[in-house]
Design a protein around this motif. Structure first.
Motif, PDB file in Angstrom:
ATOM      1  N   SER B  73       0.807  -1.223   0.000  1.00 40.27           N
ATOM      2  CA  SER B  73       0.000   0.000   0.000  1.00 40.27           C
ATOM      3  C   SER B  73       0.840   1.272   0.000  1.00 40.27           C
ATOM      4  O   SER B  73       0.321   2.351   0.231  1.00 40.27           O
ATOM      5  CB  SER B  73      -0.931  -0.023   1.218  1.00 40.27           C
ATOM      6  N   GLY B  74       2.152   1.127  -0.228  1.00 42.44           N
ATOM      7  CA  GLY B  74       3.026   2.299  -0.181  1.00 42.44           C
ATOM      8  C   GLY B  74       2.987   3.125  -1.445  1.00 42.44           C
ATOM      9  O   GLY B  74       2.181   2.899  -2.349  1.00 42.44           O
ATOM     10  N   ASP B  75       3.858   4.103  -1.503  1.00 41.31           N
ATOM     11  CA  ASP B  75       3.948   4.970  -2.676  1.00 41.31           C
ATOM     12  C   ASP B  75       5.362   5.530  -2.783  1.00 41.31           C
ATOM     13  O   ASP B  75       6.250   5.127  -2.036  1.00 41.31           O
ATOM     14  CB  ASP B  75       2.902   6.098  -2.567  1.00 41.31           C
ATOM     15  N   TRP B  91       6.343   7.240   4.145  1.00 37.99           N
ATOM     16  CA  TRP B  91       6.079   5.963   4.834  1.00 37.99           C
ATOM     17  C   TRP B  91       7.306   5.363   5.526  1.00 37.99           C
ATOM     18  O   TRP B  91       7.163   4.583   6.473  1.00 37.99           O
ATOM     19  CB  TRP B  91       5.464   4.955   3.859  1.00 37.99           C
ATOM     20  N   TRP B  92       8.533   5.691   5.057  1.00 38.45           N
ATOM     21  CA  TRP B  92       9.718   5.147   5.740  1.00 38.45           C
ATOM     22  C   TRP B  92      10.604   6.284   6.237  1.00 38.45           C
ATOM     23  O   TRP B  92      11.824   6.192   6.215  1.00 38.45           O
ATOM     24  CB  TRP B  92      10.487   4.190   4.831  1.00 38.45           C
ATOM     25  N   ASN B 113       6.800   4.911  -7.157  1.00 39.12           N
ATOM     26  CA  ASN B 113       5.564   4.141  -7.059  1.00 39.12           C
ATOM     27  C   ASN B 113       5.660   3.010  -8.096  1.00 39.12           C
ATOM     28  O   ASN B 113       6.111   3.217  -9.215  1.00 39.12           O
ATOM     29  CB  ASN B 113       4.377   5.062  -7.346  1.00 39.12           C
ATOM     30  N   ILE B 114       5.242   1.816  -7.674  1.00 39.81           N
ATOM     31  CA  ILE B 114       5.382   0.643  -8.533  1.00 39.81           C
ATOM     32  C   ILE B 114       4.472   0.695  -9.758  1.00 39.81           C
ATOM     33  O   ILE B 114       3.434   1.363  -9.737  1.00 39.81           O
ATOM     34  CB  ILE B 114       5.043  -0.655  -7.754  1.00 39.81           C
ATOM     35  N   LEU B 115       4.851  -0.048 -10.767  1.00 44.47           N
ATOM     36  CA  LEU B 115       3.972  -0.273 -11.915  1.00 44.47           C
ATOM     37  C   LEU B 115       2.675  -0.904 -11.382  1.00 44.47           C
ATOM     38  O   LEU B 115       2.719  -1.824 -10.569  1.00 44.47           O
ATOM     39  CB  LEU B 115       4.644  -1.232 -12.900  1.00 44.47           C
ATOM     40  N   GLY B 116       1.549  -0.396 -11.848  1.00 48.52           N
ATOM     41  CA  GLY B 116       0.269  -0.929 -11.372  1.00 48.52           C
ATOM     42  C   GLY B 116      -0.190  -0.253 -10.095  1.00 48.52           C
ATOM     43  O   GLY B 116      -1.212  -0.630  -9.521  1.00 48.52           O
ATOM     44  N   ALA B 165      22.662   0.064  -3.273  1.00 47.36           N
ATOM     45  CA  ALA B 165      21.795  -0.874  -2.554  1.00 47.36           C
ATOM     46  C   ALA B 165      20.377  -0.801  -3.087  1.00 47.36           C
ATOM     47  O   ALA B 165      19.941   0.244  -3.588  1.00 47.36           O
ATOM     48  CB  ALA B 165      21.789  -0.551  -1.058  1.00 47.36           C
ATOM     49  N   VAL B 166      19.687  -1.928  -3.003  1.00 47.11           N
ATOM     50  CA  VAL B 166      18.241  -1.955  -3.216  1.00 47.11           C
ATOM     51  C   VAL B 166      17.647  -2.561  -1.954  1.00 47.11           C
ATOM     52  O   VAL B 166      18.100  -3.619  -1.497  1.00 47.11           O
ATOM     53  CB  VAL B 166      17.833  -2.804  -4.439  1.00 47.11           C
ATOM     54  N   SER B 167      16.689  -1.878  -1.377  1.00 44.96           N
ATOM     55  CA  SER B 167      16.125  -2.362  -0.118  1.00 44.96           C
ATOM     56  C   SER B 167      14.626  -2.121  -0.074  1.00 44.96           C
ATOM     57  O   SER B 167      14.100  -1.270  -0.796  1.00 44.96           O
ATOM     58  CB  SER B 167      16.799  -1.656   1.062  1.00 44.96           C
ATOM     59  N   GLY B 168      13.972  -2.884   0.766  1.00 46.82           N
ATOM     60  CA  GLY B 168      12.548  -2.687   0.977  1.00 46.82           C
ATOM     61  C   GLY B 168      12.035  -3.770   1.897  1.00 46.82           C
ATOM     62  O   GLY B 168      12.683  -4.809   2.072  1.00 46.82           O
ATOM     63  N   GLY B 169      10.870  -3.523   2.497  1.00 45.79           N
ATOM     64  CA  GLY B 169      10.264  -4.504   3.377  1.00 45.79           C
ATOM     65  C   GLY B 169       9.055  -5.118   2.706  1.00 45.79           C
ATOM     66  O   GLY B 169       8.435  -4.501   1.829  1.00 45.79           O
ATOM     67  N   SER B 170       8.718  -6.362   3.087  1.00 42.17           N
ATOM     68  CA  SER B 170       7.521  -7.018   2.591  1.00 42.17           C
ATOM     69  C   SER B 170       7.598  -7.130   1.065  1.00 42.17           C
ATOM     70  O   SER B 170       8.595  -7.634   0.543  1.00 42.17           O
ATOM     71  CB  SER B 170       6.296  -6.216   3.039  1.00 42.17           C
ATOM     72  N   MET B 171       6.608  -6.616   0.328  1.00 42.29           N
ATOM     73  CA  MET B 171       6.690  -6.704  -1.127  1.00 42.29           C
ATOM     74  C   MET B 171       7.897  -5.924  -1.649  1.00 42.29           C
ATOM     75  O   MET B 171       8.450  -6.254  -2.704  1.00 42.29           O
ATOM     76  CB  MET B 171       5.397  -6.171  -1.753  1.00 42.29           C
ATOM     77  N   GLY B 172       8.330  -4.920  -0.897  1.00 46.30           N
ATOM     78  CA  GLY B 172       9.542  -4.176  -1.274  1.00 46.30           C
ATOM     79  C   GLY B 172      10.771  -5.070  -1.227  1.00 46.30           C
ATOM     80  O   GLY B 172      11.697  -4.926  -2.030  1.00 46.30           O
ATOM     81  N   GLY B 173      10.774  -6.011  -0.279  1.00 53.03           N
ATOM     82  CA  GLY B 173      11.873  -6.966  -0.182  1.00 53.03           C
ATOM     83  C   GLY B 173      11.887  -7.933  -1.362  1.00 53.03           C
ATOM     84  O   GLY B 173      12.949  -8.326  -1.850  1.00 53.03           O
TER      85      GLY B 173
END
Lengths: 220, 413
Positions: B73-75, B91-92, B113-116, B165-173
């Protein structure tokens, strides 16, 4: 293109001897492994030994450590570390996937030493174990004359806050290896952690040595 | 044993950390004709407008860029504030800013923001160029791989050849992992947090219940609702289910217990009585104001499709493609993406001889911990990134020692 002018170059750290190599245990282990080996350091602490192995032997090293703060120290050094508890075994590790599995000054802290040593030789071709010798004469005399649990440079903890739950001696360990049919490839005895020398054989090591280091393998 | 310092001297106390400040969202249109984006499904798609934000300054060598990937649900608004009156930072924001984990004094942080998505990047809400009307369910099915392909195009557009680096949590991971296998030469390190290498049956199940709640809302109208009432109740229920999976049983009990909202005794009716009910309703209501139901359908489906080992004999074989130094961080009470999933990734990488560190942070917060356990996360991220930066600089210095061939560009030091 000119080479970097010498005055702008910081003092090259590579030329300086590594102060950590003053440690008899670290130096002995670094010396005994072949270049480019795969090593697993169980209870790797802040990663000093792994870093030495990487730097001086180009080893592909992994550590296992349970203390998050020490894992951060390893991360700072750029090492590969797994958070884990040795007493749960090395079930995530494949058979014979390492050349050496190291257990440096951690053996008295594990709950199941027998199990851990067995796992080390399942995962590694050879095991390196270094531990403080509880039968060293200082310790014996302290216990004999003062009647108190020894607290000295070899075992620097009070009885109530020691992480060591399985004290052992050189004789105990030799007997254990015999009973488990393990091959002792190498021994190293030393009187202090830093300084002095490491002897392959020592007169009455169970009386004289403060620390003992063994390289173990299975019977071929 | 060797003495060690728990806090390296370079670490500033948390109080020294500041805000990324005022940020301006930016846009770029990628895959404009004649180019198209080839989707994992086989479909060709384009153009894609991407909304993104950046924080910090790109170094002259362009070697300090970090891509942060957002969750379901992020952006693109990851840190700082959009207006001086803005009440909520990105959000972070706890992790991105001067002196924070992703220190904007040191690094150039990008978030898109992700595609879609429904926050400025082309998604189901965007107009279909062929009809001028929102895509709705005509929008093609997308995957994590497709999201990452768009991010890659954005990074190319910014003139960055390699990400620190590329980082993210949950779907970001998941996206961070996908980056490391799809564009292995473009990433120095990855830091996947609280994620998995494949969506579990349980995860798919929860997502499906959320989707069914939306489908069952009469306002959904097969995805064609942009000129009428929105399927708010369906989307709110989907979000409520989501929130249950984000919290641990312990965290939920500690936060709400069996506390009642207004009275001390039971009302014996169906009004919102328990605190926990009220919390879920509140989360649902908040969500419908900022999110789109069709987008929720598409993104949850993309998560469900995620399986790093798909098409390979094993996860390990799939991860042979990965070259990045990897730091995997899980949270002990996360049952949506349990730390064990991350351990499987770590084990596979270690078997491949890859440079991988696996850390489990003890926390009662469940999956949400990745946004809450900032202090612990920062303790790991700062030294990891510091080492990576030093390593990249050393490598560059070594490369510069040998005189470059004629025409070689000499980086400014």
């Amino acid at each position: 293109m000119n080479a970097t002018p010498p005055d702008s170059a910081p003092s090259a750290p590579a030329v300086l001897p590594d102060p950590a190599l003053n440690r008899n245990d670290f130096r002995t282990i670094v010396e005994l492994v072949d270049p480019g080996v795969r090593v697993l350091d169980l209870g790797c602490g802040d990663g000093t030994l792994l870093k030495l192995l990487q730097k001086h032997k180009g080893a592909l090293g992994y550590g296992v450590e349970h203390d998050p703060n020490r894992i951060m120290d390893c991360i700072e050094k750029g090492l590969s570390v797994f958070q884990g508890n040795l007493d749960e075994g090395l079930r995530d590790f494949e058979d014979q996937s390492f050349d050496y599995v190291i257990l440096n000054l951690t053996l008295p802290e594990v709950h199941k030493p027998d199990f851990v040593l067995n796992e080390m030789l399942r995962v590694g071709k050879k095991a390196v174990v270094c531990f403080p010798n509880f039968a060293q004469w200082h310790i014996r005399l302290r216990l004999l004359f003062l009647g108190r649990m020894p607290v000295d440079p070899i075992i620097p903890h009070q009885w109530f806050d020691t992480p060591n739950i399985h004290h052992l001696t050189v004789c105990d360990f030799e007997e254990f290896c015999g009973r488990r049919n393990l091959v002792i490839h190498r021994r190293g005895f030393f009187r202090t952690l830093a300084g002095g020398r490491v002897q392959e054989s020592m007169l009455f090591p169970n009386w004289s040595a403060s620390f003992a280091l063994y390289v173990l393998g299975h019977n071929a | 044993m060797t003495p060690h310092s728990a806090h390296p001297p370079e670490d500033k106390p948390a109080s020294a950390a500041g805000s990324a400040g005022l940020v301006v969202p930016q846009h770029v249109t990628l895959f404009a004709p004649p180019a198209t984006l080839k989707l994992a499904s086989g479909a060709e798609f384009g153009p894609v407008t991407v909304q993104y934000e950046t924080y910090g300054t790109l170094s002259p060598e362009k070697d300090n860029a970090i891509l942060v990937c957002h969750a379901l649900s992020g952006d693109a608004h990851a840190a700082g504030r959009l207006t001086p009156e803005d009440k909520e930072p990105g959000w972070w924001d706890v992790a991105i800013g001067p002196g924070k984990a992703f220190d904007t004094n040191e690094y150039f942080v990008i978030c898109s923001n992700i595609l879609g998505g429904c926050k400025g990047t082309t998604g189901a809400m965007s107009p279909n160029p062929a009809t001028g009307r929102p895509w709705g369910t005509e929008f093609p099915m997308i995957t994590i791989q497709d999201m990452v392909a768009v991010q890659k195009a954005l990074v190319d557009h910014l003139g960055i050849r390699r990400l620190l680096a590329v980082s993210g949590g949950s779907m970001g991971g998941m996206q961070a992992l996908e980056w490391a296998v799809s564009y292995s030469d473009m990433v120095e390190t990855i830091i996947p947090v609280a994620c998995t290498h494949r969506m579990s049956a349980q995860g798919i199940a929860f997502n499906e219940v959320g989707r069914q709640a939306i489908f069952a809302d009469p306002n959904w109208n097969c995805g064609d609702y942009y000129n009428g009432p929105s399927p708010d109740s369906g989307l709110a229920i989907a979000r409520m289910i989501g929130h249950i999976t984000y919290l641990s049983e312990k965290a939920m009990h500690r936060k709400f217990g069996r506390a009642l909202r207004h009275r001390n005794t039971y009302a014996y009716n169906f009004e919102t009585e328990f605190q926990v009910e009220s919390y879920l309703h509140h989360q649902g209501k908040k969500f419908i104001q900022r999110f789109d139901a069709n987008t929720y359908l598409y993104i949850t489906k993309a998560m469900d499709y995620f399986d790093l080992g798909a098409g390979f004999p094993s996860l390990r074989a799939s991860l042979k493609r990965l070259k990045a130094k990897t730091l995997l961080v899980g949270f002990s009470s996360d049952w949506l993406f349990p730390p064990n999933d991350m351990k499987e990734i770590a084990n596979a990488l270690r078997s491949n001889g890859a440079d991988v560190t696996f850390l489990v942070i003890q926390s009662d917060y469940g999956h949400d911990a990745f946004l809450l356990e900032t202090e612990e996360l920062t303790k790991a991220l700062r030294p990891f990134l510091r080492y990576a930066r030093r390593h990249v600089a050393d490598r560059r210095d070594r490369a510069n020692e040998t005189p470059p061939l004629s025409g070689g560009e000499v980086p400014v030091l």
